[in-house]
Design a protein around this motif. Structure first.
Motif, short mmCIF file in Angstrom:
data_model
loop_
_atom_site.label_atom_id
_atom_site.label_comp_id
_atom_site.label_asym_id
_atom_site.label_seq_id
_atom_site.Cartn_x
_atom_site.Cartn_y
_atom_site.Cartn_z
N CYS A 269 -4.96 17.41 9.62
CA CYS A 269 -4.46 17.20 8.26
C CYS A 269 -5.60 17.15 7.25
O CYS A 269 -6.61 16.47 7.46
CB CYS A 269 -3.66 15.90 8.20
SG CYS A 269 -3.02 15.53 6.55
N ALA A 270 -5.42 17.85 6.15
CA ALA A 270 -6.44 17.89 5.11
C ALA A 270 -6.59 16.55 4.40
O ALA A 270 -7.60 16.31 3.74
CB ALA A 270 -6.09 18.98 4.10
N PHE A 271 -5.62 15.65 4.54
CA PHE A 271 -5.65 14.38 3.83
C PHE A 271 -6.01 13.20 4.73
O PHE A 271 -5.88 12.05 4.32
CB PHE A 271 -4.30 14.13 3.17
CG PHE A 271 -3.92 15.24 2.23
CD1 PHE A 271 -4.56 15.38 1.01
CD2 PHE A 271 -2.95 16.16 2.58
CE1 PHE A 271 -4.25 16.41 0.15
CE2 PHE A 271 -2.62 17.19 1.73
CZ PHE A 271 -3.27 17.32 0.51
N ARG A 272 -6.46 13.47 5.95
CA ARG A 272 -6.71 12.39 6.90
C ARG A 272 -7.75 11.38 6.41
O ARG A 272 -7.65 10.20 6.73
CB ARG A 272 -7.10 12.95 8.27
CG ARG A 272 -8.48 13.57 8.33
CD ARG A 272 -8.79 14.11 9.73
NE ARG A 272 -10.04 14.81 9.74
CZ ARG A 272 -10.20 16.08 9.36
NH1 ARG A 272 -9.16 16.78 8.99
NH2 ARG A 272 -11.39 16.63 9.38
N MET A 273 -8.71 11.81 5.62
CA MET A 273 -9.74 10.90 5.14
C MET A 273 -9.20 9.92 4.10
O MET A 273 -9.77 8.87 3.87
CB MET A 273 -10.91 11.68 4.56
CG MET A 273 -11.56 12.66 5.54
SD MET A 273 -12.09 11.86 7.07
CE MET A 273 -13.59 11.09 6.51
N HIS A 274 -8.07 10.24 3.50
CA HIS A 274 -7.48 9.40 2.44
C HIS A 274 -6.24 8.67 2.92
O HIS A 274 -5.67 7.90 2.15
CB HIS A 274 -7.13 10.26 1.22
CG HIS A 274 -8.27 11.10 0.74
ND1 HIS A 274 -9.35 10.57 0.08
CD2 HIS A 274 -8.52 12.41 0.87
CE1 HIS A 274 -10.22 11.53 -0.20
NE2 HIS A 274 -9.73 12.66 0.28
N CYS A 275 -5.85 8.90 4.14
CA CYS A 275 -4.60 8.35 4.64
C CYS A 275 -4.86 7.03 5.39
O CYS A 275 -5.58 7.02 6.39
CB CYS A 275 -3.92 9.34 5.58
SG CYS A 275 -2.38 8.73 6.29
N PRO A 276 -4.23 5.94 4.94
CA PRO A 276 -4.43 4.67 5.63
C PRO A 276 -3.75 4.61 7.00
O PRO A 276 -4.04 3.73 7.79
CB PRO A 276 -3.82 3.64 4.66
CG PRO A 276 -2.83 4.42 3.86
CD PRO A 276 -3.38 5.82 3.76
N GLU A 277 -2.87 5.56 7.29
CA GLU A 277 -2.15 5.57 8.56
C GLU A 277 -2.64 6.65 9.52
O GLU A 277 -2.03 6.87 10.56
CB GLU A 277 -0.66 5.77 8.32
CG GLU A 277 0.00 4.65 7.54
CD GLU A 277 1.49 4.85 7.41
OE1 GLU A 277 2.07 5.67 8.15
OE2 GLU A 277 2.07 4.17 6.56
N SER A 278 -3.74 7.30 9.21
CA SER A 278 -4.22 8.40 10.04
C SER A 278 -4.52 7.93 11.45
O SER A 278 -5.11 6.87 11.67
CB SER A 278 -5.49 9.00 9.43
OG SER A 278 -5.99 10.03 10.27
N LEU A 279 -4.12 8.74 12.41
CA LEU A 279 -4.38 8.47 13.82
C LEU A 279 -5.58 9.26 14.33
O LEU A 279 -5.92 9.17 15.50
CB LEU A 279 -3.14 8.84 14.66
CG LEU A 279 -1.85 8.09 14.31
CD1 LEU A 279 -0.69 8.67 15.09
CD2 LEU A 279 -2.01 6.62 14.58
N ALA A 280 -6.19 10.02 13.43
CA ALA A 280 -7.35 10.85 13.83
C ALA A 280 -8.56 9.97 14.04
O ALA A 280 -8.82 9.03 13.29
CB ALA A 280 -7.63 11.89 12.74
#
Length: 173
Positions: free
Chosen positions: A160-171
């Motif tokens: 996902c291109a927004f993973r760095m800004h997502c508080p729920e990212s599982l990456a």
């Protein structure tokens, strides 16, 4: 999230973002029909745009077979016994809808081209309703300050291109 971020996420989720890949050649997947269009990723001139549905995209190919126009989306994976992903079906449905609107005539099916086979997906009323409901849900979420992650998949978060800004990212970083 801002409305722009959500709108961008919509296109990523449906997979209708412009591809920037010059390696997309019809012969690589043995497409037997007449290729009316192939996305070489070099121009925005052939983007399909729908103001009505707030949708934009470009299939990898548009074939003509016995007068019927068929959008084709190429996938870099093998089709397994579980069949196409729902997101792949919705992406293809979006291309069918965009072609219908541009050409003013019905599109009856689209084609998903996998590494090991191709699969024609009927663009019937059931798939159309599902696409329109998905688009409506995405548009309704555009005004929300935050949109929750809709899946439990670390692999999807990683891409996902927004993973760095997502508080729920599982990456994992």
């Amino acid at each position: 999230m801002t409305a722009l971020l959500i709108a961008s996420t919509m296109f990523v989720a449906l997979g209708v973002l412009v591809r920037v890949s010059a390696r997309r050649e019809g012969g690589a997947f043995d497409l037997p029909d007449e290729i009316l269009y192939a996305d070489a990723g070099r121009s925005t001139a052939d983007l399909l745009v729908s103001e009505r549905y707030h949708l934009i995209g470009r299939p990898d190919y548009v074939l003509e077979e016995s007068g019927e126009r068929i959008p084709v989306e190429r996938k870099d994976r093998m089709l397994t016994h579980s069949g196409p992903h729902e997101s792949e079906r919705l992406q293809l449905a979006a291309y069918c809808l965009l072609l219908e609107e541009r050409d003013g005539r019905p599109v009856n099916r689209g084609r998903l081209q996998y590494q090991n086979t191709s699969l024609d997906i009927p663009f019937d009323e059931t798939l159309r309703r599902k696409l329109l409901a998905t688009l409506a849900a995405i548009e309704a979420s555009a005004d929300l300050p935050n949109v929750r992650r809709s899946h439990p998949s670390p692999a999807r978060c990683q891409g996902c291109a927004f993973r760095m800004h997502c508080p729920e990212s599982l990456a994992r970083s």
